[in-house]
Write an enzyme that holds these catalytic residues in place. Structure first.
Site, PDB file in Angstrom:
ATOM      1  N   PHE A 145      50.234-102.910 -62.297  1.00  0.00           N
ATOM      2  CA  PHE A 145      48.965-102.883 -63.027  1.00  0.00           C
ATOM      3  C   PHE A 145      47.931-102.160 -62.169  1.00  0.00           C
ATOM      4  O   PHE A 145      46.936-102.730 -61.738  1.00  0.00           O
ATOM      5  CB  PHE A 145      48.533-104.327 -63.327  1.00  0.00           C
ATOM      6  CG  PHE A 145      47.466-104.444 -64.383  1.00  0.00           C
ATOM      7  CD1 PHE A 145      47.606-103.810 -65.604  1.00  0.00           C
ATOM      8  CD2 PHE A 145      46.326-105.195 -64.141  1.00  0.00           C
ATOM      9  CE1 PHE A 145      46.611-103.928 -66.579  1.00  0.00           C
ATOM     10  CE2 PHE A 145      45.336-105.317 -65.100  1.00  0.00           C
ATOM     11  CZ  PHE A 145      45.480-104.676 -66.322  1.00  0.00           C
ATOM     12  N   THR A 173      55.308 -99.367 -61.500  1.00  0.00           N
ATOM     13  CA  THR A 173      55.171 -99.615 -60.060  1.00  0.00           C
ATOM     14  C   THR A 173      55.152 -98.270 -59.323  1.00  0.00           C
ATOM     15  O   THR A 173      55.511 -97.237 -59.894  1.00  0.00           O
ATOM     16  CB  THR A 173      56.323-100.491 -59.526  1.00  0.00           C
ATOM     17  OG1 THR A 173      57.547 -99.778 -59.644  1.00  0.00           O
ATOM     18  CG2 THR A 173      56.404-101.817 -60.275  1.00  0.00           C
ATOM     19  N   GLU A 200      49.499 -90.007 -55.647  1.00  0.00           N
ATOM     20  CA  GLU A 200      50.471 -91.080 -55.472  1.00  0.00           C
ATOM     21  C   GLU A 200      49.879 -92.139 -54.537  1.00  0.00           C
ATOM     22  O   GLU A 200      48.983 -91.848 -53.742  1.00  0.00           O
ATOM     23  CB  GLU A 200      51.773 -90.524 -54.872  1.00  0.00           C
ATOM     24  CG  GLU A 200      52.645 -89.787 -55.867  1.00  0.00           C
ATOM     25  CD  GLU A 200      53.121 -90.688 -57.020  1.00  0.00           C
ATOM     26  OE1 GLU A 200      53.438 -91.862 -56.792  1.00  0.00           O
ATOM     27  OE2 GLU A 200      53.150 -90.205 -58.168  1.00  0.00           O
ATOM     28  N   LYS A 241      60.390 -85.053 -59.234  1.00  0.00           N
ATOM     29  CA  LYS A 241      60.164 -84.602 -60.621  1.00  0.00           C
ATOM     30  C   LYS A 241      61.215 -83.557 -61.005  1.00  0.00           C
ATOM     31  O   LYS A 241      61.736 -83.575 -62.119  1.00  0.00           O
ATOM     32  CB  LYS A 241      58.753 -84.029 -60.776  1.00  0.00           C
ATOM     33  CG  LYS A 241      57.709 -85.136 -60.913  1.00  0.00           C
ATOM     34  CD  LYS A 241      56.299 -84.601 -60.898  1.00  0.00           C
ATOM     35  CE  LYS A 241      55.305 -85.712 -61.181  1.00  0.00           C
ATOM     36  NZ  LYS A 241      53.940 -85.401 -60.751  1.00  0.00           N
TER      37      LYS A 241
HETATM   38  N1  LIG Z   1      48.448 -92.073 -61.803  1.00  0.00           N
HETATM   39  C1  LIG Z   1      48.963 -91.057 -62.494  1.00  0.00           C
HETATM   40  O1  LIG Z   1      48.239 -90.141 -62.909  1.00  0.00           O
HETATM   41  C2  LIG Z   1      50.427 -91.019 -62.820  1.00  0.00           C
HETATM   42  C3  LIG Z   1      50.922 -89.981 -63.608  1.00  0.00           C
HETATM   43  C4  LIG Z   1      52.279 -89.962 -63.968  1.00  0.00           C
HETATM   44  C5  LIG Z   1      53.115 -90.940 -63.481  1.00  0.00           C
HETATM   45  N2  LIG Z   1      52.621 -91.934 -62.664  1.00  0.00           N
HETATM   46  C6  LIG Z   1      53.537 -92.971 -62.166  1.00  0.00           C
HETATM   47  O2  LIG Z   1      53.202 -94.222 -62.763  1.00  0.00           O
HETATM   48  C7  LIG Z   1      53.461 -95.279 -61.835  1.00  0.00           C
HETATM   49  C8  LIG Z   1      52.194 -96.097 -61.663  1.00  0.00           C
HETATM   50  O3  LIG Z   1      51.159 -95.279 -61.124  1.00  0.00           O
HETATM   51  P1  LIG Z   1      49.726 -95.861 -60.764  1.00  0.00           P
HETATM   52  O4  LIG Z   1      48.897 -94.684 -60.387  1.00  0.00           O
HETATM   53  O5  LIG Z   1      49.285 -96.784 -61.838  1.00  0.00           O
HETATM   54  O6  LIG Z   1      50.118 -96.716 -59.455  1.00  0.00           O
HETATM   55  P2  LIG Z   1      49.180 -97.683 -58.585  1.00  0.00           P
HETATM   56  O7  LIG Z   1      47.756 -97.520 -58.987  1.00  0.00           O
HETATM   57  O8  LIG Z   1      49.591 -97.524 -57.177  1.00  0.00           O
HETATM   58  O9  LIG Z   1      49.625 -99.174 -59.076  1.00  0.00           O
HETATM   59  C9  LIG Z   1      50.878 -99.704 -58.804  1.00  0.00           C
HETATM   60  C10 LIG Z   1      50.951-101.146 -59.303  1.00  0.00           C
HETATM   61  O10 LIG Z   1      52.272-101.639 -59.073  1.00  0.00           O
HETATM   62  C11 LIG Z   1      52.190-102.935 -58.500  1.00  0.00           C
HETATM   63  N3  LIG Z   1      53.429-103.191 -57.767  1.00  0.00           N
HETATM   64  C12 LIG Z   1      53.900-102.610 -56.651  1.00  0.00           C
HETATM   65  N4  LIG Z   1      55.119-103.095 -56.335  1.00  0.00           N
HETATM   66  C13 LIG Z   1      55.411-104.027 -57.270  1.00  0.00           C
HETATM   67  C14 LIG Z   1      56.507-104.911 -57.476  1.00  0.00           C
HETATM   68  N5  LIG Z   1      57.570-104.912 -56.683  1.00  0.00           N
HETATM   69  N6  LIG Z   1      56.453-105.764 -58.536  1.00  0.00           N
HETATM   70  C15 LIG Z   1      55.381-105.780 -59.377  1.00  0.00           C
HETATM   71  N7  LIG Z   1      54.333-104.963 -59.221  1.00  0.00           N
HETATM   72  C16 LIG Z   1      54.342-104.101 -58.184  1.00  0.00           C
HETATM   73  C17 LIG Z   1      50.938-102.898 -57.664  1.00  0.00           C
HETATM   74  O11 LIG Z   1      50.485-104.221 -57.401  1.00  0.00           O
HETATM   75  P3  LIG Z   1      49.342-104.509 -56.275  1.00  0.00           P
HETATM   76  O12 LIG Z   1      48.116-103.771 -56.697  1.00  0.00           O
HETATM   77  O13 LIG Z   1      49.134-105.982 -56.327  1.00  0.00           O
HETATM   78  O14 LIG Z   1      49.924-104.003 -54.992  1.00  0.00           O
HETATM   79  C18 LIG Z   1      50.010-102.137 -58.617  1.00  0.00           C
HETATM   80  O15 LIG Z   1      49.500-103.024 -59.590  1.00  0.00           O
HETATM   81  C19 LIG Z   1      53.962 -94.604 -60.555  1.00  0.00           C
HETATM   82  O16 LIG Z   1      55.360 -94.639 -60.530  1.00  0.00           O
HETATM   83  C20 LIG Z   1      53.461 -93.184 -60.672  1.00  0.00           C
HETATM   84  O17 LIG Z   1      54.291 -92.269 -59.985  1.00  0.00           O
HETATM   85  C21 LIG Z   1      51.300 -92.002 -62.356  1.00  0.00           C
END
Ligand SMILES: NC(=O)c1ccc[n+]([C@@H]2O[C@H](COP(=O)([O-])OP(=O)(O)OC[C@H]3O[C@@H](n4cnc5c(N)ncnc54)[C@H](OP(=O)(O)O)[C@@H]3O)[C@@H](O)[C@H]2O)c1
Length: 352
Positions: free
Chosen positions: A15, A103, A216, A231
């Site tokens: 989240f 995640t 990231e 990717k």
């Molecule tokens: N941001 C983008 O623009 C984008 C674009 C395309 C794809 N993505 C992909 O989408 C995914 C999420 O991106 P994001 O930017 O939202 O990441 P983020 O902001 O780093 O958030 C990651 C979340 O995952 C939680 N987490 C980590 N390990 C976990 C586990 N073992 N069990 C349960 N929860 C866990 C974290 O919890 P805590 O906060 O409590 O640590 C946090 O809530 C990634 O794989 C990323 O590569 C992102």
């Protein structure tokens, strides 16, 4: 006749940037699209690593969830029912029809995301992943599992955010073979190099990407080309059904590029961008990631956080798709588009 389900229950693992945007929009801008499908979404569970886990079969209130997480507090206060000990326990027990995997990326093994996807499919949930780990490392296996269980595994947001590239190849190019691809698939490095063209420092541009939520969790994965490598592997797995490990990708990041290099390229009518290339020869696939000088009239020569993918096909010539200024909003949209695809299935997403 299938019974029409008015409510589809979704659970989120992770989240952060994407998850928060998604939940915010499910309660707002996405409602029209869901209504048009005759459906409502109820978020019945959210699991994080260090901000607690909350499950409520009646549905979590999106405003309460966002308020807690934005003030750095645990979601545990909203939890109803038996204690949930871990993320795996959450996935095995949460009362939901769809699991959304959000995640952070682990570029070396694609875990624990791949396990999360497998566990959810095994108990006959549909799965949507914006995490490219499971796609790069385990797509063929996960697709086979999804097929056996009669469930969907969708991942449009895993590469190029909301731009429909997996759907494009899978649905809109029947009978066509992808011979090769090249793309500017990492928004963070594109933004940095573009800002350097404007005279900004790389470190400041990285901070901008982080503020936008597009970098990231560990930004070295962007700068060193790991994100691009994984990717490229995800695309190869989806387009050709061939698994390439990211450690086998010839990879060079943008670390060595100076402001002078960027300006010199521009004087020659070129932009420096980190380019992911993939090529198939028989059963051999070669993927590379490296900075390239791109002519300004090339579809890959976008500005800012633009990303682009050019496909070379056997029957349909070259096809390019461009995403202007990708942000986390487009990734949340990709999850919505996968959700709508699930709602259009004959079983309307119902898992049980
Ligand atoms: N941001 C983008 O623009 C984008 C674009 C395309 C794809 N993505 C992909 O989408 C995914 C999420 O991106 P994001 O930017 O939202 O990441 P983020 O902001 O780093 O958030 C990651 C979340 O995952 C939680 N987490 C980590 N390990 C976990 C586990 N073992 N069990 C349960 N929860 C866990 C974290 O919890 P805590 O906060 O409590 O640590 C946090 O809530 C990634 O794989 C990323 O590569 C992102």
């Amino acid at each position: 006749m299938h019974h029409r389900s008015p409510t589809i229950r979704i659970a989120l693992v992770g989240f952060g940037n994407v998850g928060k945007t998604l939940v915010e929009r499910l309660g707002g801008a996405y409602q029209r699209a869901l209504r048009e499908e005759g459906a409502q979404v109820r978020v019945t569970g959210i699991a994080t690593r260090s901000h607690g886990i909350a499950v409520d079969p009646q549905g979590l209130d999106s405003r309460s969830v966002l308020r807690l997480i934005r003030s750095g507090r645990s979601l545990g206060a909203l939890h109803r029912g038996p204690v949930v000990k871990s993320t795996k326990h959450f996935i095995k027990t949460v009362p939901a029809d769809v699991l959304v995997e959000l995640t952070p990326l682990d570029p070396k093994r694609g875990e624990p995301a791949t396990t999360h996807v497998r566990l959810a499919l095994a108990r006959r949930m549909h799965v949507i992943s914006a995490n490219k780990g499971p796609v790069a490392f385990a797509l063929a296996r996960l697709r086979a599992l999804a097929r056996r269980k009669g469930r969907a595994f969708l991942y449009e947001g895993a590469v190029m955010d909301g731009a429909p590239i997996f759907n494009l190849v899978e649905r809109c190019l029947p009978g066509t073979k992808i011979l090769s691809f090249r793309g500017t698939l990492n928004g963070t490095t594109s933004l940095i190099l573009s800002r350097m063209e404007d005279g900004l420092r790389a470190a400041d541009a990285l901070r901008e990407a982080q503020a936008l939520g597009i970098a990231e969790a560990d930004p070295r994965h962007d700068l060193d080309g790991w994100d691009g490598a994984i990717k490229g592997c995800a695309l190869a797995h989806a387009f050709w059904g061939i698994r390439v490990l990211p450690t086998r990708v010839r990879r060079k990041g943008i670390g060595g590029i100076t402001a002078r290099d960027v300006r010199r390229a521009l004087r020659h009518g070129e932009r420096l961008r980190l380019v992911v290339r993939g090529e198939r020869r028989g059963q051999q696939v070669r993927i590379t990631v490296a900075p390239e000088a791109i002519s300004l009239d090339d579809p890959l020569a976008g500005r800012g956080g633009d990303s682009a993918l050019l496909l070379e096909t056997d029957l349909a010539g070259e096809i390019a798709i461009v995403e202007r200024e990708g942000t986390v909003d487009q990734t949340a949209y990709a999850v919505l588009s996968d959700l709508l695809a699930i709602l259009r299935r004959p079983d309307r997403g119902e898992a049980r």
